[in-house]
Enzyme design. Sequence first.
Site, PDB file in Angstrom:
ATOM      1  N   LYS A 155       0.828  -1.202   0.000  1.00 17.43           N
ATOM      2  CA  LYS A 155       0.000   0.000   0.000  1.00 17.43           C
ATOM      3  C   LYS A 155       0.871   1.264   0.000  1.00 17.43           C
ATOM      4  O   LYS A 155       2.085   1.190   0.212  1.00 17.43           O
ATOM      5  CB  LYS A 155      -0.921  -0.028   1.223  1.00 17.43           C
ATOM      6  CG  LYS A 155      -1.901  -1.199   1.210  1.00 17.43           C
ATOM      7  CD  LYS A 155      -2.736  -1.211   2.477  1.00 17.43           C
ATOM      8  CE  LYS A 155      -3.708  -2.371   2.494  1.00 17.43           C
ATOM      9  NZ  LYS A 155      -4.544  -2.346   3.713  1.00 17.43           N
ATOM     10  N   PHE A 185     -15.919   3.135   6.518  1.00 17.13           N
ATOM     11  CA  PHE A 185     -14.557   3.551   6.163  1.00 17.13           C
ATOM     12  C   PHE A 185     -14.238   3.398   4.680  1.00 17.13           C
ATOM     13  O   PHE A 185     -13.119   3.706   4.251  1.00 17.13           O
ATOM     14  CB  PHE A 185     -13.531   2.762   6.991  1.00 17.13           C
ATOM     15  CG  PHE A 185     -13.641   1.267   6.832  1.00 17.13           C
ATOM     16  CD1 PHE A 185     -13.070   0.615   5.744  1.00 17.13           C
ATOM     17  CD2 PHE A 185     -14.315   0.510   7.778  1.00 17.13           C
ATOM     18  CE1 PHE A 185     -13.167  -0.762   5.599  1.00 17.13           C
ATOM     19  CE2 PHE A 185     -14.427  -0.876   7.643  1.00 17.13           C
ATOM     20  CZ  PHE A 185     -13.847  -1.506   6.546  1.00 17.13           C
ATOM     21  N   ARG A 241      -0.807 -14.986   4.082  1.00 17.73           N
ATOM     22  CA  ARG A 241      -1.585 -14.293   5.120  1.00 17.73           C
ATOM     23  C   ARG A 241      -0.894 -14.386   6.482  1.00 17.73           C
ATOM     24  O   ARG A 241      -0.891 -13.427   7.248  1.00 17.73           O
ATOM     25  CB  ARG A 241      -2.998 -14.883   5.215  1.00 17.73           C
ATOM     26  CG  ARG A 241      -3.858 -14.653   3.989  1.00 17.73           C
ATOM     27  CD  ARG A 241      -4.334 -13.251   3.861  1.00 17.73           C
ATOM     28  NE  ARG A 241      -5.284 -12.913   4.909  1.00 17.73           N
ATOM     29  CZ  ARG A 241      -5.949 -11.782   4.974  1.00 17.73           C
ATOM     30  NH1 ARG A 241      -5.774 -10.863   4.039  1.00 17.73           N
ATOM     31  NH2 ARG A 241      -6.788 -11.533   5.951  1.00 17.73           N
ATOM     32  N   THR A 290      -4.851  -8.147  10.309  1.00 18.24           N
ATOM     33  CA  THR A 290      -5.232  -6.868   9.707  1.00 18.24           C
ATOM     34  C   THR A 290      -4.916  -5.714  10.652  1.00 18.24           C
ATOM     35  O   THR A 290      -4.404  -4.681  10.236  1.00 18.24           O
ATOM     36  CB  THR A 290      -6.729  -6.875   9.344  1.00 18.24           C
ATOM     37  OG1 THR A 290      -6.971  -7.948   8.430  1.00 18.24           O
ATOM     38  CG2 THR A 290      -7.152  -5.565   8.708  1.00 18.24           C
ATOM     39  N   ARG A 330       3.337  -7.019   9.321  1.00 23.39           N
ATOM     40  CA  ARG A 330       2.624  -5.989  10.085  1.00 23.39           C
ATOM     41  C   ARG A 330       3.117  -5.908  11.526  1.00 23.39           C
ATOM     42  O   ARG A 330       3.176  -4.826  12.108  1.00 23.39           O
ATOM     43  CB  ARG A 330       1.124  -6.242  10.033  1.00 23.39           C
ATOM     44  CG  ARG A 330       0.544  -5.996   8.641  1.00 23.39           C
ATOM     45  CD  ARG A 330      -0.922  -6.345   8.587  1.00 23.39           C
ATOM     46  NE  ARG A 330      -1.505  -6.065   7.290  1.00 23.39           N
ATOM     47  CZ  ARG A 330      -2.472  -6.790   6.748  1.00 23.39           C
ATOM     48  NH1 ARG A 330      -2.966  -7.842   7.399  1.00 23.39           N
ATOM     49  NH2 ARG A 330      -2.963  -6.472   5.563  1.00 23.39           N
ATOM     50  N   ASN A 364      -1.619  -0.242   7.515  1.00 25.17           N
ATOM     51  CA  ASN A 364      -1.072  -1.584   7.733  1.00 25.17           C
ATOM     52  C   ASN A 364      -0.244  -2.103   6.554  1.00 25.17           C
ATOM     53  O   ASN A 364      -0.005  -3.286   6.426  1.00 25.17           O
ATOM     54  CB  ASN A 364      -2.163  -2.568   8.158  1.00 25.17           C
ATOM     55  CG  ASN A 364      -3.187  -2.836   7.081  1.00 25.17           C
ATOM     56  OD1 ASN A 364      -3.065  -2.375   5.947  1.00 25.17           O
ATOM     57  ND2 ASN A 364      -4.205  -3.601   7.420  1.00 25.17           N
ATOM     58  N   HIS A 419      -1.646  -5.590   1.504  1.00 23.89           N
ATOM     59  CA  HIS A 419      -2.880  -6.360   1.298  1.00 23.89           C
ATOM     60  C   HIS A 419      -2.490  -7.733   0.786  1.00 23.89           C
ATOM     61  O   HIS A 419      -1.574  -7.860  -0.024  1.00 23.89           O
ATOM     62  CB  HIS A 419      -3.781  -5.680   0.263  1.00 23.89           C
ATOM     63  CG  HIS A 419      -4.870  -6.590  -0.227  1.00 23.89           C
ATOM     64  ND1 HIS A 419      -6.058  -6.752   0.447  1.00 23.89           N
ATOM     65  CD2 HIS A 419      -4.922  -7.423  -1.299  1.00 23.89           C
ATOM     66  CE1 HIS A 419      -6.799  -7.640  -0.201  1.00 23.89           C
ATOM     67  NE2 HIS A 419      -6.134  -8.059  -1.259  1.00 23.89           N
TER      68      HIS A 419
END
Length: 152
Positions: A12, A60, A88, A94, A105, A115, A118
């Site tokens: 991101k 959001f 993952r 998350t 993370r 974070n 994705h």
Amino acid sequence: MANSERTFIAIKPDGVQRGLMGEIIKRFEQKGFRLVAMKFMRASEDLLKEHYIDLKDRPFFAGLVKYMHSGPVVAMVWEGLNVVKTGRVMLGETNPADSKPGTIRGDFCIQVGRNIIHGSDSVESAEKEIALWFRPEELVNYKSCAQNWIYE
């Protein structure tokens, strides 16, 4: 290789701005996954709205789309044995506060809204996301010489 699959991973804007691209790519390579496609791009709002369509009714949603459109992202496709599930786990939860040290993370994030990464949450989501972000001819098929040292 049995159970080989593909997943969509996107770094991101916060991960890009913080210079974490190399570290994240390195972790996937060192795990033994194979990079199939990668784009450094600024995602359009339309692409982001489609990508996050399952969240469209959440309060959001507009802020998420605006944030993801605020800077460049690194869109990638990785391939390997159980790459969706393992990817993952490598990402962490998350909410970074719930992520263990050693995860991406857990090591690099503090707040859920920043974070940095994705990852597809299922094989079905991965297929949909890959088709949304990449054309078939952008996915590169090749055999890595390292595969013989990673898989039995």
